[in-house]
Design an enzyme around this catalytic site. Structure first.
Site, short mmCIF file in Angstrom:
data_model
loop_
_atom_site.label_atom_id
_atom_site.label_comp_id
_atom_site.label_asym_id
_atom_site.label_seq_id
_atom_site.Cartn_x
_atom_site.Cartn_y
_atom_site.Cartn_z
N LEU A 160 0.80 -1.21 0.00
CA LEU A 160 0.00 0.00 0.00
C LEU A 160 0.84 1.27 0.00
O LEU A 160 0.42 2.30 -0.52
CB LEU A 160 -0.93 0.03 1.22
N GLY A 161 2.01 1.21 0.59
CA GLY A 161 2.85 2.39 0.65
C GLY A 161 4.24 2.05 1.13
O GLY A 161 4.49 0.98 1.71
N PHE B 128 11.95 4.31 5.62
CA PHE B 128 12.34 3.24 6.54
C PHE B 128 11.24 2.22 6.78
O PHE B 128 11.43 1.29 7.55
CB PHE B 128 12.76 3.85 7.89
N VAL C 117 3.95 -0.49 4.14
CA VAL C 117 2.62 -0.90 4.58
C VAL C 117 2.10 -1.94 3.60
O VAL C 117 2.08 -1.69 2.38
CB VAL C 117 1.66 0.30 4.66
N LYS D 97 2.08 -2.34 9.20
CA LYS D 97 3.14 -1.37 9.00
C LYS D 97 4.38 -1.89 9.70
O LYS D 97 4.32 -2.27 10.88
CB LYS D 97 2.73 0.00 9.57
N ASP E 96 2.19 15.93 11.36
CA ASP E 96 2.46 15.51 9.98
C ASP E 96 1.15 15.39 9.19
O ASP E 96 0.94 14.42 8.46
CB ASP E 96 3.21 14.18 9.98
#
Length: 734
Positions: free
Chosen positions: A17-18, A22, A25, A40, A156
């Site tokens: 997914l992503g 570092f 997911v 994750k 964030d």
């Protein structure tokens, strides 16, 4: 380094997914239960120093704990607990992770993130108003929950960290995720010290001093809000980070965006106090959004999130709900009545307030914004509007349709684009020339000025908005014409039973009159004998009878003519319905919007020559579309049919109003003839006539004639009566 993961037991890896510097997911699905999750995990931290690794691991443990604890807020991605239900799988994940850190297991959100939504070509100029509201509402609720309930500053916030989940019922839900940079404070007023976040989204004080508090989240939320509305970042995103920081630091509170001046020979910048016109927000909400952004994007964190009330006193966070969220709620919750003035080719919007109380109030505002006379403002409801018909009792609030607010791409084909169409009673249409942006006007004539990369991208976005917005307005014009025809057909069909009732009663009345005349002729000698000593009385009665007969002939002929007119108008309306002229054109890509997006919204390499060719072609296509003979004929003929329909409606009602008077006159004439009759046989004739009259009363069981566009028709009928006698001269056979 953590080992690579593979399918385990019933758990299958579907996709990645992503991925960040570092971590990564992964999307998993249990083949037996159908459960889907996201995990994750850290990939590698060997390139980090010891201190950096310690900070990273501390943040990881903190994020792990928060993900598992923040499960009661539906707008935050919640943690999934598999420790008891599938300990073997959890052991597999953690044993292949390394660093003695647990893998973070979360609910899977199947709609991707908001960044991906913004990258879709149709959202190049921002999301629909409905989507902007839904995302900001979810973000606002999640953020206040973090700040007030757990004293957590996210630090964030960005579109990438807002994900979408579509439920089984199709409903969308937006959720905040990624707490890797979040920070916990017992007191949110306490200043934090460290530079974290994502460039373009973190507040100026993060760089200026490295010391900040929870108001950095206000700033990030403001940046996100602007990007959702306009499809781009507010502060010269193509420029260097240094230029951004310097200019943001200089901007006044009222400034909500900064752009580079394309007409300047040197690098100079323009400070903007309003949202750009290239966005999908209505003017009502754009004004409120501008007011809110001036606080959210205040470069001074000391006053960020504050507002001023009517007494110019600052409204701060010292209330039950922080002012930044309370003001955003006002923006999100206000009800906006969307309008397309087909007559002036203009999109309008009005907030539903106590001051907007009557249809007349609404017509006044529309007249102000379109330039047409208030008495000429005709309101047309789209097909399927739950209010059905506008009457004198209708309020503007009644015309607001909550589930029609979602005009996003997935809903555009199933709901009308607006809640009201506006037509001009005179049948006139005005199509003003589209507005070109300053950048378009700069490069439209021959010029030696160089089109820089950022200019090319901005020019492509502005042309995309011009083409798509003009195509949207032409589609609304077609929809208004189609719905006008369908509304006329519906109105005519409601008239039909009333017309049939009039015709039936006309035939009964004619029979009664003929019967009375037959009795007159049969008893002519007795009739003369009754008046042998009262010649003036006989003359007076005959005069009344002649007047009555004349009036009845007008009513009778009017009914015959209105039946003919009704059939003619209904036939013409149905011809338009069957032709489906609008349906054939509605879904056409008249201005080649899709081709433009495929060509220029991927690379943004729009050259000046290409830009001019596109604009010239658009001007020709627009002129051809707006002057299409079939559409022009439909506009003109539909308005004539509209006028005829109104006349039919009010003529039927006036005949019904006149009917009791005709009955009373006829009864009076009978009574006058027979009132001196002495013998029983004559009295029996009176009783028989009275019985006949009882059958002549007009049947009102069908109720009042449904008037057509009630708020406008009184002035129309007054004008018609002044011009001609509606019952006699205006009812000519078509």
């Amino acid at each position: 380094m953590p080992a690579s993961l593979k399918n385990y037991g019933n758990w299958m890896i579907l996709k990645k997914l992503g991925q960040g510097g570092f971590g990564e997911v992964l999307h998993w699905r249990n083949s037996q239960t159908g459960q889907e999750i996201a995990t994750k995990r850290l990939k590698d931290g060997s390139s980090l120093s010891t201190d950096e690794r310690c900070k990273l691991f501390d943040r990881w443990r903190q994020e792990y704990n928060w993900t598992r604890n923040l499960t009661e807020m539906p707008y935050i991605v919640r943690g999934i607990f598999l420790d008891d239900t599938d300990p073997a799988f959890m052991n597999y994940l953690n044993s292949n992770h390394g660093h003695d850190l647990p893998v973070i297991v979360m609910e899977y959100c199947n709609g991707g993130d908001v960044r991906r939504l913004l990258q879709q070509p149709e959202n190049a100029n921002g999301l629909s108003e409905f989507e902007v509201r839904e995302i900001l509402r979810s973000l606002r609720l999640a953020l206040e929950y973090l700040h007030r309930r757990y004293s957590i500053c996210h630090r964030d916030l960005k579109p990438d960290n807002i994900v979408l989940h579509r439920g089984d019922n199709g409903k969308r839900q937006y959720k905040l995720t990624d707490f890797g940079l979040a920070r916990h404070n017992q007191n949110l007023k306490t200043l934090q010290q460290s530079v974290v976040g994502t460039i373009h989204y973190y507040a100026p004080e993060v760089v200026d001093t490295g010391r900040y508090n929870n108001k950095v989240d206000y700033w990030s939320m403001g940046i996100i809000a602007f990007e959702l509305c306009c499809g781009r970042l507010p502060f010269i995103p193509h420029s260097s980070h240094f230029n951004i920081i310097v200019n943001v630091g200089k901007k006044p509170r009222e400034c909500i965006s900064i752009s580079q001046d394309p007409d300047s020979t040197s690098e100079s910048f323009i400070f903007h106090n309003e949202l750009p016109k290239e966005r999908h927000l209505t003017e009502v909400r754009a004004k409120k959004m501008t007011y809110w952004l001036r606080s959210a994007l205040d470069a001074k964190y000391q006053t960020r999130g504050t507002f001023h009330n009517d007494d110019e006193k600052p409204v701060t966070d010292e209330v039950q709900t922080p002012a930044i969220f309370a003001e955003l709620d006002k923006l999100l919750d206000c009800k906006v009545l969307t309008v397309f003035a087909a007559c002036s080719y203009k999109c309008l919007a009005y907030e539903i307030t106590p001051q907007l109380a009557t249809i007349s109030d609404l017509q006044h505002l529309i007249a102000r914004d379109t330039g047409i006379a208030q008495e000429s403002v005709v309101l047309l409801l789209p097909t399927g509007h739950p209010h059905k018909r506008i009457t004198e009792q209708t309020r503007p609030a009644d015309l607001f349709v909550d589930h029609w607010q979602d005009t996003s791409g997935r809903s555009r084909s199933s709901i009308p684009p607006v809640m009201i169409y506006v037509l001009d009673l005179n049948g006139t249409y005005n199509f003003p020339e589209p507005n070109l942006t300053p950048l378009m006007r700069l490069f439209m004539p021959p010029t030696a000025k160089r089109l820089e990369t950022w200019m090319s991208k901005q020019l492509a976005l502005e042309v995309n908005f011009l083409l798509s917005e003009e195509q949207r307005k032409f589609k609304m014009l077609l929809l208004s014409l189609r719905d006008h025809v369908l509304t006329l057909e519906d109105a005519l069909l409601t008239f039909k039973p009333h017309i049939e009732a009039l015709n039936a009663q006309k035939l009964k009345f004619m029979g009664a009159i003929d019967y009375f005349r037959a009795l007159q002729n049969a008893g002519h000698e007795f009739f003369l004998k009754m008046y042998q000593n009262n010649a003036p009385g006989l003359s007076n009665w005959e005069t009344k009878w002649v007047n009555f007969s004349s009036a009845w002939n007008v009513i009778r002929d009017s009914i015959d003519r209105i039946i003919a007119r009704f059939e003619s108008v209904l036939r013409d309306v149905r011809k338009h319905v069957d032709d489906k002229i609008c349906d054939k054109m509605i879904n056409q890509d008249l201005y080649k919007v899709e081709k433009f997006r495929a060509t220029y919204l991927r690379s943004y390499e729009l050259k000046v020559v290409e830009f001019r060719e596109i604009l010239i072609a658009f001007a020709e296509e627009r002129n051809e579309a707006l002057n299409n003979q079939s559409v022009k004929y439909l506009r003109e003929s539909t308005f004539e049919l509209y006028r005829q329909t109104i006349k039919i409606s009010y003529t039927i009602q006036m005949i019904k109003n006149k009917w009791p008077d005709m009955e009373n006159q006829f009864m009076a004439l009978q009574l006058e003839v027979w009132k001196n009759a002495a013998d029983n046989s004559r009295r029996a004739s009176i009783a028989e006539l009275n019985h006949t009259m009882g059958s002549l009363t007009l049947d009102d069981s069908r109720g009042e004639i449904p008037t057509f566009f009630d708020p406008q028709t009184p002035s129309l009928i007054d004008s018609a009566l002044k011009l001609k006698d509606l019952l006699v001269k205006e009812m000519e056979t078509d």
